[in-house]
Scaffold this motif. Structure first.
Motif, mmCIF file in Angstrom:
data_model
loop_
_atom_site.group_PDB
_atom_site.id
_atom_site.type_symbol
_atom_site.label_atom_id
_atom_site.label_comp_id
_atom_site.label_asym_id
_atom_site.label_seq_id
_atom_site.Cartn_x
_atom_site.Cartn_y
_atom_site.Cartn_z
ATOM 1 N N GLN A 84 8.353 8.104 -11.620
ATOM 2 C CA GLN A 84 6.915 8.118 -11.769
ATOM 3 C C GLN A 84 6.043 9.033 -12.812
ATOM 4 N N PRO A 143 0.873 -1.299 -0.007
ATOM 5 C CA PRO A 143 -0.038 0.109 0.162
ATOM 6 C C PRO A 143 0.926 1.275 -0.082
ATOM 7 N N SER A 144 0.190 2.554 -0.296
ATOM 8 C CA SER A 144 1.009 3.670 -0.168
ATOM 9 C C SER A 144 1.712 3.856 1.161
ATOM 10 N N GLY A 145 2.654 4.223 1.364
ATOM 11 C CA GLY A 145 3.463 4.470 2.458
ATOM 12 C C GLY A 145 4.388 3.344 3.154
ATOM 13 N N LYS A 149 7.850 1.482 -0.497
ATOM 14 C CA LYS A 149 8.247 1.143 -1.935
ATOM 15 C C LYS A 149 9.150 1.727 -2.685
ATOM 16 N N SER A 150 8.574 3.350 -2.817
ATOM 17 C CA SER A 150 9.579 4.277 -3.625
ATOM 18 C C SER A 150 10.974 4.590 -2.833
ATOM 19 N N ASP A 199 9.533 3.163 -11.269
ATOM 20 C CA ASP A 199 8.515 3.585 -10.052
ATOM 21 C C ASP A 199 7.026 4.038 -10.550
ATOM 22 N N GLU A 200 6.326 2.874 -10.298
ATOM 23 C CA GLU A 200 4.920 3.178 -10.827
ATOM 24 C C GLU A 200 4.832 3.477 -12.357
ATOM 25 N N HIS A 232 1.146 -0.683 -6.961
ATOM 26 C CA HIS A 232 -0.090 -1.251 -6.189
ATOM 27 C C HIS A 232 -0.836 -1.982 -7.094
#
Lengths: 244, 219
Positions: free
Chosen positions: A89, A38-40, A43-44, A163-164, A197
């Motif tokens: 991104q 999930p966000s946070g 990952k990045s 990145d995404e 995600h």
């Protein structure tokens, strides 16, 4: 163009960003590795550490037997010496340069004619033959992503970070581009680490999976095995949700 | 033939602007991008000449580069001779008065450059200096150019500090704005008139050229 290389990646990182603590450890044998969570989840941040864009961590990063970072030995190679490419991104294409100049930016060590030839090859490879003189602002989202891919692959990196890479794109073009990315991986053999995600991306693209939650690894292994049998409840919950 | 006051103004402003670029650009970048210790203090010091009366600025400069001042004495010991009442003093006055304009405008130009571009360049194997010239400067170009225009305009109009440290020696330190003041004092109104018009045209012409150039590079 690029021969298949052994892309074993070993990562052990501990760092803090204010209240957030990142403490991750994983190993992948090459291929395409997805960092899913999930966000946070961190990952990045993990990806930025792999690229050498962040400082002040502890631990170790090794790529194909080469040490990129070792906190205890004061080794911290700057990004330009890591041989690690990155697709950002929003792609971060240089807005004041043409598509060809963007793709050739990492090739300044080559002679001009050689560089021009490489740029033409790379644009052809990502399906953008003839786009060299265009400006990034005149491209669609999917075309920008391909330019970013060609640019990152140009210096023949030993590892490509994404990145995404589909985050900024319309869902209708995502599926086609996922297949193309996979095909690009097969053709170049460059190991990839991709932050996502989306479980669809994990399934369709990755060989290996690293599940991240709140700065920690909650599961890692071959994608199929991990999807079939999550090792714990947190992992099962992450993989149960379709898209995070 | 002695140098015309306007030609002198132009030369002084040009050198002062070039100096401002050399000193001010790296400083503006540091202020925009790096966690500098004492950053607020540096900002105040750099911008102070914008708000100080030019005569006060000139007075401080006189204390510094005058024959009794530390810089003035050092220059004489090194065999560079006297600084005050030379064209060099006029350049120093114009530089100190105008460099804040460059720093301010360039800093906001740098602040608008998304750091992701510089990071992307790093991952493509380029060194910092190369990135500065190929990515950072071109993307901050508008801010820098606005700064150059303002700096040049301020430098070419410099009067207060210039009179204090450089005086009004015909052909050496009597710049356009100083010559206008002298002409008015002596009642030579037609000379003042001509100089004023010419100075206005020079400044306007320079600004026009700079805005024209501003649309070109790379964009």
């Amino acid at each position: 163009m690029v021969s298949t290389r052994p892309g074993r990646l070993l990562v052990r990182l501990q760092t803090r960003r204010g209240a957030f603590a990142l403490d991750v450890a994983f190993e992948t044998p090459g291929g395409v590795t997805a960092l899913f969570g999930p966000s946070g989840a961190g990952k990045s941040l993990t990806l930025r550490h792999l690229a050498g864009l962040e400082r002040g961590a502890q631990g170790r990063i090794e790529l194909a037997g080469r040490t990129l970072f070792a906190g205890d030995r004061d080794i911290d190679l700057p990004p330009r010496e890591r041989g690690v490419g990155m697709v950002f991104q929003e792609y971060a294409l240089f807005p004041h340069m043409s598509v060809a100049a963007n793709v050739g930016y990492g090739l300044q060590a080559l002679a001009r004619t050689e560089r021009r030839g490489r740029v033409v090859d790379l644009l052809e490879r990502v399906g953008l033959a003839g786009y060299g003189a265009r400006r990034p602002e005149s491209l669609s989202g999917g075309e920008r992503q391909r330019v970013a891919l060609a640019r990152a692959l140009a210096p023949e990196p030993g590892l490509l970070l994404l990145d995404e890479p589909f985050g900024a794109l319309d869902f209708r073009v995502r599926r086609g581009l996922r297949r193309e990315l996979r095909a690009l991986h097969e053709a170049t053999g460059v190991p990839m680490v991709l932050v996502t995600h989306s479980l669809a991306e994990v399934r369709e693209l990755s060989d290996h999976l690293v599940l991240l939650d709140r700065g920690r690894v909650v599961g890692t292994g071959a994608t199929e095995a991990l999807l079939a049998e999550p090792p714990n409840e947190v992992a099962a919950e992450l993989l149960g949700a379709e898209d995070l | 033939m002695e140098v015309h006051p306007l030609a002198l103004s132009f030369q002084v402003a040009l050198v002062a602007t070039a100096l401002s670029l050399v000193v001010g650009l790296p400083l503006a970048w540091l202020l925009a991008r790096r966690a500098l210790p004492g950053r607020d203090l540096i900002t105040v010091l750099v911008l102070l000449p914008m708000v100080l009366p030019p005569t006060v600025l000139g007075y401080y400069l006189l204390l510094l580069i005058g024959r009794g001042g530390p810089v003035g004495q050092a220059a004489e010991t090194l065999g560079l001779g006297r600084i005050v009442f030379t064209p060099t003093a006029a350049v120093i006055a114009a530089f100190v008065a105008s460099v804040p304009f460059l720093v301010r405008a360039a800093q906001s130009g740098f602040e608008r450059v998304d750091p992701a571009f510089e990071e992307a360049a790093r991952t493509l194997g380029r060194g910092e200096l190369s990135i500065w010239f190929t990515i950072t400067i071109p993307l901050a170009w508008r801010g820098i150019l606005a700064g150059v225009a303002l700096t040049f305009a301020r430098a070419i109009g410099e009067f207060g500090a210039t009179v204090m440290v450089a005086g009004s020696i015909p052909g050496r330190t009597r710049t356009g704005s100083v010559a206008i003041y002298d002409a008015v004092q002596a009642g030579r109104m037609s000379e003042a008139n001509l100089l004023a018009v010419l100075l206005t045209l020079t400044a306007a012409g320079t600004l026009y050229l700079l805005t024209r150039v501003g649309r070109a590079p790379g964009w």
